[in-house]
Motif scaffolding. Structure first.
Motif, PDB file in Angstrom:
ATOM      1  N   GLU A 130       0.827  -1.141  -0.047  1.00 24.99           N
ATOM      2  CA  GLU A 130      -0.236  -0.145  -0.125  1.00 24.99           C
ATOM      3  C   GLU A 130       0.893   1.084  -0.038  1.00 24.99           C
ATOM      4  O   GLU A 130       0.670   2.137  -0.807  1.00 24.99           O
ATOM      5  N   GLU A 131       1.993   1.198   0.659  1.00 24.94           N
ATOM      6  CA  GLU A 131       2.666   2.360   0.920  1.00 24.94           C
ATOM      7  C   GLU A 131       3.472   2.535  -0.327  1.00 24.94           C
ATOM      8  O   GLU A 131       3.626   4.072  -0.915  1.00 24.94           O
ATOM      9  N   ALA A 132       3.793   1.530  -1.281  1.00 23.16           N
ATOM     10  CA  ALA A 132       4.538   1.873  -2.298  1.00 23.16           C
ATOM     11  C   ALA A 132       3.405   1.820  -3.771  1.00 23.16           C
ATOM     12  O   ALA A 132       4.034   1.963  -4.971  1.00 23.16           O
ATOM     13  N   GLY A 133       2.051   2.076  -3.319  1.00 19.26           N
ATOM     14  CA  GLY A 133       1.166   2.563  -4.649  1.00 19.26           C
ATOM     15  C   GLY A 133       0.807   1.254  -5.070  1.00 19.26           C
ATOM     16  O   GLY A 133       0.272   1.518  -6.339  1.00 19.26           O
ATOM     17  N   LEU A 134       0.880  -0.028  -4.927  1.00 15.24           N
ATOM     18  CA  LEU A 134       0.533  -1.018  -5.746  1.00 15.24           C
ATOM     19  C   LEU A 134      -1.085  -1.121  -5.680  1.00 15.24           C
ATOM     20  O   LEU A 134      -1.588  -0.460  -4.829  1.00 15.24           O
ATOM     21  N   ASP A 135      -1.513  -1.950  -6.682  1.00 19.67           N
ATOM     22  CA  ASP A 135      -2.924  -2.101  -6.745  1.00 19.67           C
ATOM     23  C   ASP A 135      -3.539  -2.990  -5.666  1.00 19.67           C
ATOM     24  O   ASP A 135      -4.927  -2.779  -5.330  1.00 19.67           O
ATOM     25  N   ALA A 136      -2.962  -4.217  -5.584  1.00 14.67           N
ATOM     26  CA  ALA A 136      -3.646  -4.997  -4.694  1.00 14.67           C
ATOM     27  C   ALA A 136      -2.805  -6.158  -3.815  1.00 14.67           C
ATOM     28  O   ALA A 136      -1.465  -6.164  -4.387  1.00 14.67           O
ATOM     29  N   VAL A 137      -3.241  -6.838  -2.828  1.00 12.44           N
ATOM     30  CA  VAL A 137      -2.503  -7.837  -2.277  1.00 12.44           C
ATOM     31  C   VAL A 137      -3.310  -9.138  -2.526  1.00 12.44           C
ATOM     32  O   VAL A 137      -4.721  -9.147  -2.099  1.00 12.44           O
ATOM     33  N   TRP A 138      -2.700 -10.085  -2.994  1.00 18.40           N
ATOM     34  CA  TRP A 138      -3.326 -11.393  -3.187  1.00 18.40           C
ATOM     35  C   TRP A 138      -2.886 -12.515  -2.312  1.00 18.40           C
ATOM     36  O   TRP A 138      -1.599 -12.633  -2.108  1.00 18.40           O
ATOM     37  N   LEU A 139      -3.726 -13.249  -1.386  1.00 15.20           N
ATOM     38  CA  LEU A 139      -3.221 -13.903  -0.479  1.00 15.20           C
ATOM     39  C   LEU A 139      -3.568 -15.515  -0.599  1.00 15.20           C
ATOM     40  O   LEU A 139      -4.604 -16.003  -1.088  1.00 15.20           O
ATOM     41  N   GLY A 140      -2.249 -16.332  -0.621  1.00 16.14           N
ATOM     42  CA  GLY A 140      -2.327 -17.566  -0.669  1.00 16.14           C
ATOM     43  C   GLY A 140      -2.995 -18.126   0.510  1.00 16.14           C
ATOM     44  O   GLY A 140      -3.040 -18.002   1.569  1.00 16.14           O
ATOM     45  N   GLU A 141      -3.365 -19.825   0.169  1.00 12.69           N
ATOM     46  CA  GLU A 141      -4.112 -20.491   1.493  1.00 12.69           C
ATOM     47  C   GLU A 141      -3.311 -21.839   1.312  1.00 12.69           C
ATOM     48  O   GLU A 141      -3.706 -22.566   0.153  1.00 12.69           O
TER      49      GLU A 141
END
Length: 347
Positions: free
Chosen positions: A32-43
């Protein structure tokens, strides 16, 4: 073009699960700080390949710690969870975060998870379409009942309804992890975009997106609009030279892959082919944005041109080190993202 991170909470040799999860949380905050679009989380369950057993639970934590960035599951495994329970959680996150949550779902694998959670092998081999359809009904209809081979219950009210509070949205976006032509056809016929894995190169991803488009059009869907939701998973490691970036991954990733992949246990004792960890790391370096910023931007732009996919989920924790992962995320945001518009204009 929308670039995000792909977070597995990978447990590298010599690390504990707590260290891996702490790095996952910090790398998401850095995104978020770096300006990226999203975080996708594995399971994953019971293996150090990924130490997050509930992607939607970790998504809730990260949505609470962030204010702008999107958070998605990549993926929540349907055969080992009840579609209604997952739908309720997705609706909750959708409504309480202003629509920042995306639900990614998939079949998972024929792992011992199916035994532990009482799902059985049939849930993996045959039950995914039924589970997916029930989930989609829960996210779209006011009342839902079920009378299928696996799920049977009287009609009940959907509370909370994910379509009520955000009039501009039809509920949380849903994407489907596709690793076979069968899953591609299933996603297309349901009008759902795909998440394609980091083991695939541009040629394979282009073939699958073409198949998806054909099936989506045949089912009467607006393929052009829906295709904007496709996500391409990959690896990103930014350094001053390609050699430096590749060496960083070559030092850390094979050890993680070896212990992580070796730990998978099949539910029925079936034999499975194991990738060579060093060769797989080398393959990933050749396919994805690994190198100086200019090379990284060029590879992302090339993939977008060849496949039509303009959303990326990039594994940035390949060094296995917290400080190095945070620095890598910030370099993606500060040095790669600004070059992408230039790359696209030049094409």
């Amino acid at each position: 073009m929308r670039v995000g991170t792909f977070v597995l909470a990978a447990q590298f040799p010599g690390q504990g699960p707590g260290e891996a999860l702490h790095r996952a949380v910090r790398s998401a905050e850095a995104a978020e700080e770096a300006g990226l679009d999203a975080v996708w989380l594995g399971e994953h369950h019971f293996v150090p390949y990924g130490t997050c057993p509930s992607a939607i639970t970790l998504a809730a934590l990260l949505l609470g710690r962030t204010r702008r960035i999107g958070v998605g599951t990549a993926v929540s495994v349907l055969p080992t969870t009840h579609p209604v329970a997952l739908g309720e959680q997705a609706a909750l996150l959708h409504l309480t975060t202003g629509g920042r949550f995306t639900l990614g779902v998939g079949r998972g694998g024929p792992w011992v998870d199916l035994e532990v959670f009482g799902a059985g092998l049939a849930a993996f081999e045959e039950g995914f379409p039924e589970a997916l359809d029930l989930l989609l009904r829960w996210l779209r209809e006011p009342r839902v009942g079920a009378d299928g081979p696996r799920y049977r219950f009287r009609e009940v009210a959907v509370v909370p309804r994910p379509t009520e509070a955000l009039s501009e949205s039809a509920g949380p976006p849903v994407v489907v992890a596709c690793t076979s032509e069968g899953s591609v056809r299933l996603a297309a016929r349901r009008g759902l975009p795909m998440l394609l894995g980091m083991h695939c190169g541009d040629e394979e991803k282009a073939r699958l997106t073409a198949l998806w488009r054909h099936e989506a059009l045949a089912a009467g869907h607006d393929a052009d609009t829906l295709a904007e939701g496709h996500v391409s998973a990959g690896v990103a490691q930014v350094a001053d030279t390609r050699r430096e970036a590749a060496e960083t991954l070559a030092k850390a990733m094979p050890g993680w892959l070896r212990q992580g992949l070796d730990a998978h246990v099949t539910v029925d004792g079936r034999q499975r082919a194991m990738r060579d960890p060093a060769a797989y790391t080398e393959l990933l370096c050749s396919l994805h944005p690994v190198g100086p910023p200019e090379l990284c931007a060029r590879r992302l732009a090339t993939t977008a041109e060849r496949t039509g996919i303009r959303r990326f989920a990039l594994l940035t924790e390949g060094s296995g080190d917290l400080a190095a992962t945070e620095a890598n995320v910030h370099r993606v945001g500060a040095q790669v993202l600004p070059l992408l518009d230039t790359e696209e204009r030049q094409r």
